[in-house]
Design an enzyme around this catalytic site. Structure first.
Site: not given
Length: 176
Positions: A43, A125
């Site tokens: 995620h 990220h």
């Protein structure tokens, strides 16, 4: 009274992107490079909240429900490693404005609600590997996964039997 939950707001990756990332990671990183993050846990964190009481959780849910922002396209086209935190990541060379706005709103709401906020600036990220104890060869540029982001969610993180699990508690749709 319920125990506080470890919470974070995040963008879920589409299943097809997760599958492609898992294959790409396997082809580009040796097994000793680090501990792979489970496919279902991939995620992009928007705001890490830490341990949150039930009352604060409800307040954050209400605030998140008021966000009115259009969706955007996210392109994962950058990769790197943070040696101090021993993480190998996949990110974006040019963060879309919508991503930065959404993260800033959620982080500001969390801070005003008294939730923990990392002093680190937002660096969008996806964590690919953990426990990367030595420098890892990062694949050269040329990879890219793009997908529309039409929602974000609140997740709870738990650790049991040696595994971290994320449970989606609530999601919100971004406007058209």
């Amino acid at each position: 009274m319920s125990e506080p939950k470890r919470l974070f707001f995040a963008i879920e990756l589409p299943a097809t992107v997760r599958e492609q990332l898992i294959s790409w990671r396997a082809a580009n990183f040796l097994p000793e490079a680090g501990r792979p993050v489970a496919a279902e846990n991939l995620h992009l964190t928007l705001a890490f909240l830490g341990d949150v009481s039930a009352d604060k959780q409800q307040a954050l849910i209400a605030l998140a429900g008021r966000i009115r922002q259009p969706g955007f396209t996210l392109s994962l086209d950058d990769a790197g490693q943070w040696l101090r935190s021993r993480v190998v990541w996949l990110g974006t060379r040019q963060s879309p404005r919508g991503l930065l706005q959404l993260a800033n709103i959620l982080r500001a709401q969390a801070a005003r609600s008294g939730c923990y906020q990392s002093p680190q600036p937002f660096h969008p990220h996806v964590t690919l590997l953990r426990d990367a104890s030595h420098a890892v060869a990062i694949p050269p540029p040329g990879f890219c996964w793009s997908f529309p982001v039409t929602e974000f969610a609140l997740y709870a993180s738990s650790f049991s039997r040696g595994r971290t699990r994320y449970a989606k508690l609530q999601r919100w749709t971004l406007t058209e």
